[in-house]
Design a protein around this motif. Sequence first.
Motif: not given
Length: 170
Positions: A111-123
């Motif tokens: 999910s987007a929040l997971y990727r944000m929480a672990f600094a993996e979101h590209d944007r």
Amino acid sequence: TNAERPGNTPSERKVGASLEYIFSTHKQKRIVIATFSSNVHRVQQIIDASVRHGRRVAVVGRSMLNVTQAAAELGYMDIPEGTLIDTSEMKRYRPEDITLITTGSQGEPMSALYRMAFAEHDRVKLSPSDVVVLSATAIPGNEKLVGKIINALISSGVKVISDPSLGVHV
């Protein structure tokens, strides 16, 4: 969910009042709210609060984007012109002028929040100048996944609002 609990579910209006309080008390922070993409009324309340507080809204997560777009096209949501921005446009605004509505309230690893929480979101990069609101209660069995996201966010200095007593979910 929670069908075995006695009593009634409170009104979504309670969530609206809680959102208003959160927006009023976090004027200097970017607000990130994770909720179920299928809860069109909740997403509308988030958009309404954002508009009242002069914020632009970026929708993050494939299902959240799809549901929001479909609901608006079918007339189930009213999104004032100029409210929605793409995540690529966020640099043009101060963080405190932005609300992010995202998927991932159940700790889903992609999910987007997971990727944000672990600094993996590209944007989207989260920082201590952000507040993340989990506008959902963990579905039984997802508690560890949700806890993992909360721990990652807090260890990054991000303020997390998830306490059921704050009325961010009914």
